[in-house]
Scaffold this motif. Structure first.
Motif, mmCIF file in Angstrom:
data_model
loop_
_atom_site.group_PDB
_atom_site.id
_atom_site.type_symbol
_atom_site.label_atom_id
_atom_site.label_comp_id
_atom_site.label_asym_id
_atom_site.label_seq_id
_atom_site.Cartn_x
_atom_site.Cartn_y
_atom_site.Cartn_z
ATOM 1 N N ALA A 80 0.834 -1.210 0.000
ATOM 2 C CA ALA A 80 0.000 0.000 0.000
ATOM 3 C C ALA A 80 0.863 1.252 0.000
ATOM 4 N N GLU A 81 2.031 1.191 0.679
ATOM 5 C CA GLU A 81 2.919 2.359 0.726
ATOM 6 C C GLU A 81 3.411 2.730 -0.677
ATOM 7 N N LEU A 82 3.645 1.720 -1.512
ATOM 8 C CA LEU A 82 4.093 1.978 -2.877
ATOM 9 C C LEU A 82 2.966 2.587 -3.701
ATOM 10 N N VAL A 83 1.770 2.077 -3.535
ATOM 11 C CA VAL A 83 0.615 2.607 -4.262
ATOM 12 C C VAL A 83 0.416 4.082 -3.944
ATOM 13 N N ARG A 84 0.614 4.450 -2.686
ATOM 14 C CA ARG A 84 0.380 5.844 -2.263
ATOM 15 C C ARG A 84 1.367 6.825 -2.898
ATOM 16 N N THR A 85 2.501 6.367 -3.370
ATOM 17 C CA THR A 85 3.456 7.278 -3.999
ATOM 18 C C THR A 85 2.969 7.774 -5.361
ATOM 19 N N GLY A 86 2.050 7.040 -5.965
ATOM 20 C CA GLY A 86 1.594 7.394 -7.302
ATOM 21 C C GLY A 86 2.369 6.710 -8.411
ATOM 22 N N ALA A 87 3.412 5.954 -8.054
ATOM 23 C CA ALA A 87 4.163 5.191 -9.047
ATOM 24 C C ALA A 87 3.311 4.018 -9.542
ATOM 25 N N THR A 88 3.627 3.524 -10.726
ATOM 26 C CA THR A 88 2.863 2.442 -11.341
ATOM 27 C C THR A 88 3.671 1.150 -11.341
ATOM 28 N N ALA A 89 3.098 0.086 -10.797
ATOM 29 C CA ALA A 89 3.769 -1.214 -10.779
ATOM 30 C C ALA A 89 3.707 -1.848 -12.162
ATOM 31 N N GLN A 90 4.838 -2.362 -12.627
ATOM 32 C CA GLN A 90 4.925 -2.992 -13.939
ATOM 33 C C GLN A 90 5.620 -4.343 -13.805
ATOM 34 N N VAL A 91 5.124 -5.331 -14.553
ATOM 35 C CA VAL A 91 5.756 -6.648 -14.558
ATOM 36 C C VAL A 91 6.813 -6.718 -15.654
ATOM 37 N N GLY A 92 6.493 -6.236 -16.841
ATOM 38 C CA GLY A 92 7.441 -6.232 -17.952
ATOM 39 C C GLY A 92 7.524 -4.846 -18.577
ATOM 40 N N VAL A 93 8.736 -4.422 -18.968
ATOM 41 C CA VAL A 93 8.918 -3.080 -19.530
ATOM 42 C C VAL A 93 9.938 -3.125 -20.666
ATOM 43 N N GLU A 94 9.997 -2.043 -21.419
ATOM 44 C CA GLU A 94 11.011 -1.847 -22.446
ATOM 45 C C GLU A 94 11.931 -0.733 -21.962
ATOM 46 N N PRO A 95 13.128 -1.062 -21.457
ATOM 47 C CA PRO A 95 13.994 -0.051 -20.827
ATOM 48 C C PRO A 95 14.292 1.173 -21.693
ATOM 49 N N LYS A 96 14.403 0.982 -23.002
ATOM 50 C CA LYS A 96 14.786 2.105 -23.863
ATOM 51 C C LYS A 96 13.723 3.191 -23.923
ATOM 52 N N ASN A 97 12.531 2.915 -23.393
ATOM 53 C CA ASN A 97 11.447 3.898 -23.415
ATOM 54 C C ASN A 97 11.514 4.881 -22.243
ATOM 55 N N TYR A 98 12.563 4.779 -21.423
ATOM 56 C CA TYR A 98 12.668 5.630 -20.228
ATOM 57 C C TYR A 98 13.827 6.612 -20.360
ATOM 58 N N ASP A 99 13.718 7.732 -19.633
ATOM 59 C CA ASP A 99 14.786 8.735 -19.638
ATOM 60 C C ASP A 99 15.977 8.282 -18.802
ATOM 61 N N PHE A 100 15.700 7.600 -17.684
ATOM 62 C CA PHE A 100 16.758 6.982 -16.891
ATOM 63 C C PHE A 100 16.136 5.942 -15.981
ATOM 64 N N ALA A 101 16.980 5.115 -15.378
ATOM 65 C CA ALA A 101 16.519 4.075 -14.456
ATOM 66 C C ALA A 101 17.287 4.193 -13.146
ATOM 67 N N LEU A 102 16.648 3.744 -12.081
ATOM 68 C CA LEU A 102 17.270 3.716 -10.757
ATOM 69 C C LEU A 102 17.186 2.306 -10.199
ATOM 70 N N VAL A 103 18.341 1.755 -9.827
ATOM 71 C CA VAL A 103 18.402 0.456 -9.152
ATOM 72 C C VAL A 103 18.722 0.719 -7.696
ATOM 73 N N ASN A 104 17.863 0.251 -6.818
ATOM 74 C CA ASN A 104 17.968 0.540 -5.386
ATOM 75 C C ASN A 104 18.599 -0.635 -4.645
#
Length: 340
Positions: free
Chosen positions: A46-70
């Motif tokens: 629920a804490e993640l949902v409240r941030t407004g970020a969207t959960a994704q199972v599969g993505v195409e990395p090249k479609n993003y401006d940058f990525a963050l690995v935590n």
């Protein structure tokens, strides 16, 4: 700006708490689109949902401006992402991960070479712990950004206490690196009937403490309460109700749990660790003991509970520590270091 984020956990630890604060800032304040990678079978906290970020199972990395690995624990994502999109690695770990990860020197160097930017909390990490794995090009891409303290819940209430008991709270996974057994041994040495110790954190690796330590927990459930992993608000309700906060770890980078306790006016008992130097000071804003020194920890418990003058002085001085962990400063500086 469209951002992709990957990590091993979105709840239950300080690295996740810090990440959620960043995600909320990027989405709510900056208006960025943030997608976070989750497993197919993973429950979205629920804490993640409240941030407004969207959960994704599969993505195409090249479609993003940058990525963050935590976290380094999640560094396998660097292989998947860094060849397609500029990727930052946020390192929350200290020395222990070097031994537990079982990487060769070449594998460690590859982790940092893959990252387009590596973010540490302190120069102790970049210049001492991981320096031998940082090639010169990788070291030039390092930034150090001290954590901030994410906002405390405005409706925080104290968790009810057992009548007649003084409460000591431990926050963190109940496993070897955090050394909760030192608090157990310290309290048993005191032989007091007016104490209760609440251990807030995942207990799945309790056995890493050894059979003798586990037996001590189980023999005195009225004294040592294994509460389990809680959401942040519930954990803070326990901390707010405590007489003392204790984190006797053998290794940390820059934990926020002691800062949260200090913000709530709870005196902190800490092990004397390198990353605390220059931030926490024994006898001023906290009481410290050498790693594994249960007798001195027991002495510190007694002082912090019985000497009202020392207690009040520590609580007051710790407010200055809290002031160094301003959230706005952290969010602006951290965002400015992204490989945009």
């Amino acid at each position: 700006m469209k951002v992709l984020v990957a990590t091993h956990s979105y709840s239950g630890n300080g690295a996740a708490v810090m990440l959620l604060a960043v995600l909320e800032y990027w989405v709510r304040s900056l208006g960025w689109t943030v997608d976070v990678l989750v497993g197919k079978q993973s429950e979205v906290p629920a804490e993640l949902v409240r941030t407004g970020a969207t959960a994704q199972v599969g993505v195409e990395p090249k479609n993003y401006d940058f990525a963050l690995v935590n976290t380094i624990v999640s560094s396998q994502y660097l292989e998947m992402l860094s060849s397609h999109v500029a990727t930052a690695l946020w390192v929350h770990e200290g020395e222990t991960v070097i031994h537990s990860a079982s990487y060769t020197g070449a594998q460690w160097r590859r982790v940092f070479d893959l990252a387009h930017k590596t973010i540490f909390q302190s120069r102790w990490q970049s210049d001492v712990v991981f320096r031998s794995f940082l090639t010169e090009p990788a070291y030039e891409r390092v930034a150090c950004v001290r954590n901030g303290l994410p906002h405390l819940p405005s409706d925080l209430s104290q968790r009810p206490r057992t009548p007649g008991k003084r409460r000591i709270v431990f926050v963190g996974g109940v496993y070897g690196r955090k050394r909760p057994q030192d608090l157990v041994d310290a309290v048993l040495r005191l032989g007091r009937s007016d104490l209760e110790c609440c251990f807030l954190g995942n207990t799945a690796s309790l056995d890493t403490l050894g059979s003798e330590a586990v037996a001590k927990f189980k023999a005195r459930p009225e004294l040592f309460k294994l509460v389990g992993e809680l959401d942040r608000a519930s954990a803070l309700a326990y901390v707010a109700s405590a007489d003392l906060f204790c984190l006797p770890s053998e290794d940390e980078s820059q934990p926020i749990a002691p800062v949260e306790a200090a913000a709530l006016g709870v005196p902190c008992l800490l092990s004397d660790l390198p990353p605390y130097r220059g931030t926490w000071t024994h006898g001023v804003d906290c009481l410290m003991h050498p790693i594994g020194h249960a007798p001195l920890l027991a002495h510190n418990v007694t002082i912090a509970l019985s000497d009202s003058g020392i207690r009040a002085s520590m609580i007051s001085a710790a407010k200055h520590v809290v002031a160094r962990f301003g959230l706005d400063r952290f969010l602006r500086q951290f965002t400015s270091e992204m490989p945009i």
